[in-house]
Design an enzyme around this catalytic site. Structure first.
Site, mmCIF file in Angstrom:
data_model
loop_
_atom_site.group_PDB
_atom_site.id
_atom_site.type_symbol
_atom_site.label_atom_id
_atom_site.label_comp_id
_atom_site.label_asym_id
_atom_site.label_seq_id
_atom_site.Cartn_x
_atom_site.Cartn_y
_atom_site.Cartn_z
ATOM 1 N N ASP A 23 2.413 21.279 -0.443
ATOM 2 C CA ASP A 23 3.120 21.371 0.835
ATOM 3 C C ASP A 23 4.600 21.717 0.736
ATOM 4 O O ASP A 23 5.188 22.188 1.698
ATOM 5 C CB ASP A 23 2.987 20.051 1.600
ATOM 6 C CG ASP A 23 1.569 19.797 2.077
ATOM 7 O OD1 ASP A 23 0.822 20.787 2.252
ATOM 8 O OD2 ASP A 23 1.207 18.623 2.249
ATOM 9 N N ASP A 73 8.645 20.319 3.280
ATOM 10 C CA ASP A 73 7.800 19.268 3.851
ATOM 11 C C ASP A 73 8.548 17.943 3.812
ATOM 12 O O ASP A 73 9.231 17.574 4.755
ATOM 13 C CB ASP A 73 6.475 19.187 3.108
ATOM 14 C CG ASP A 73 5.507 18.232 3.779
ATOM 15 O OD1 ASP A 73 5.448 18.229 5.022
ATOM 16 O OD2 ASP A 73 4.824 17.475 3.078
ATOM 17 N N ASP A 113 6.671 11.783 -1.746
ATOM 18 C CA ASP A 113 5.374 11.289 -1.279
ATOM 19 C C ASP A 113 4.728 10.447 -2.371
ATOM 20 O O ASP A 113 4.661 10.869 -3.534
ATOM 21 C CB ASP A 113 4.429 12.439 -0.938
ATOM 22 C CG ASP A 113 4.758 13.100 0.395
ATOM 23 O OD1 ASP A 113 5.790 12.740 0.989
ATOM 24 O OD2 ASP A 113 3.991 13.983 0.816
ATOM 25 N N ARG A 118 10.758 8.660 8.657
ATOM 26 C CA ARG A 118 10.035 8.349 7.414
ATOM 27 C C ARG A 118 10.992 7.899 6.298
ATOM 28 O O ARG A 118 11.109 8.550 5.275
ATOM 29 C CB ARG A 118 9.204 9.539 6.948
ATOM 30 C CG ARG A 118 8.141 9.956 7.923
ATOM 31 C CD ARG A 118 7.176 10.964 7.322
ATOM 32 N NE ARG A 118 6.122 11.300 8.261
ATOM 33 C CZ ARG A 118 5.075 12.074 7.975
ATOM 34 N NH1 ARG A 118 4.959 12.582 6.756
ATOM 35 N NH2 ARG A 118 4.159 12.330 8.883
#
Length: 390
Positions: free
Chosen positions: A188, A212, A216, A268
């Protein structure tokens, strides 16, 4: 090879602290730096040692939180590898390049860089187990195309690297983490992505402006510490947990400590699914949608963080996705946090604050929130020169 004695280094560090602390006529800036170091147990462990360049693997004893100590990355069988060539071949890496050290060498490897480098990866870099990427002493940028992936690997340290302008990648083949060419699906465009990885330490990196997200932690990854990083200029910053249906992430445990979020971060920080996160002594310099969010019954303990709300927009720190009839099933708790500019934190009603339950080598003391600005002053890539401490 480097051999060293932890007890000897301990006394060197203790002496260094005493000597530095009592030097008269220090500037306010230098004294503030020293005060911040003394409270930051990670940095205190190595940054006050003027000989850290001669003993780089000492860093592995300094980690805290869910990674525990990273001493599996050291030892007599450790390979010291220097990157001298910024080029990249994703299938047949040349000796001297970053990919050769991180993907081809099948041993404990400590990777350093000969000089300042701007590395444009042709394909995502898949990092092998027991690998340390140590950018201290030089300026290393990994940017403007593919970035880093820790895929089915363990005991990995990423330290003092700038990662930015990372872009999505189409499916293709690439040198895998065991020195074998493997197929890789669509990527991504994250700065760092963990996939089924464990015991990972991400420390003192600067991450921004990626297609992105910045970091992660997905697909069953766990025992992760994210510390002393600077996250800025990004919409989606950090994702903990792959998706709502990936229940293996229920076992995920992540520590976020001494990080600086902002300016210009939207959401986030982190967004968490299923698992558990201990978010402690971080600085939040505004947000747009929210700072901390989640779904699928996650547990999160927010402790002694400083939340500074944006001038305009949402003042609320948290966000909860109301899905699958879970209602107020999230365990989001705030303990000894500080809130400025109207910031607020909606806690879960009833219940108890979930404890991180650290073992002895993971445990650390939480610093009073009034010192968070000082603690996070050195977040991100450090400027380490040949004639000064970091």
């Amino acid at each position: 090879m480097i051999s060293y004695n932890i007890n000897i280094n301990y006394w060197r560090f203790a002496l260094a602290i005493v000597v530095v602390t009592f030097i008269p006529n220090l500037s306010v800036a230098k004294q503030s730096k020293i005060d911040g170091l003394k409270m930051n147990v990670i940095d205190q462990c190595w940054r006050l040692n003027p000989e850290w360049r001669m003993n780089r693997p000492q860093l592995a004893t300094c980690s805290i939180g869910y990674t525990g100590k990273m001493t599996n990355n050291t030892g007599k069988d450790l390979v010291h590898y220097e990157v001298i060539d910024p080029s990249d071949d994703p299938i047949s890496p040349k000796p001297g390049t970053l990919r050769y050290g991180a993907s081809v060498i099948q041993s404990k490897v400590w990777i350093t860089f000969q000089k300042d480098m701007h590395i444009k990866l042709e394909r995502p870099l898949l990092i092998s187990s027991f690998t340390t990427i140590d950018g201290r002493g030089v300026n290393v940028d990994i940017a403007e195309n593919a970035c880093l992936m820790i895929f089915k690997a363990t005991n990995v340290i990423i330290h003092n690297i700038r990662l930015h302008h990372c872009k999505p990648q189409a499916p293709g083949v690439v040198m895998g983490p065991e020195g074998k060419v493997i197929p890789l699906g669509h990527v991504d465009g994250d700065a760092i992505r963990l996939v089924t990885a464990s015991k990972i330490w991400i420390d003192h990196n600067t991450l921004y402006n990626c297609q992105d997200g910045l970091l992660d932690v997905t697909r069953g990854s766990t025992d992760v510490t994210i510390s002393n990083n600077w996250f800025r200029n990004q919409d989606k910053v950090m994702l903990l947990g792959h998706d709502d249906g990936y229940i293996r992430d229920q076992n995920m445990k992540v520590t976020l400590v001494y990080n600086h979020f902002g300016p210009n971060c939207n959401q986030r920080m982190p967004r968490i699914r299923h698992g558990y996160a201990h978010v402690v002594n971080n600085l939040y310099l505004g947000w747009v949608q929210y700072a901390i969010g989640g779904s699928m019954r996650p547990s999160l303990k927010s402790e002694a963080n400083l939340f500074i709300a944006p001038t305009k927009g949402s003042k609320e720190v948290t966000w909860r996705k109301n899905s699958h009839g879970n209602g107020d099933a999230w365990k989001f708790y705030s303990l000894k946090d500080a809130f400025e500019n109207g910031a607020s934190f909606t806690m879960t009603k009833g219940g108890h604050v979930p404890k991180p339950n650290y073992n002895e080598e993971q445990r650390f003391s939480v610093v009073n929130v009034k010192y968070v600005r000082l603690l996070t002053r050195s977040s991100g890539v450090l400027r380490c020169t040949a004639t000064s401490l970091c």
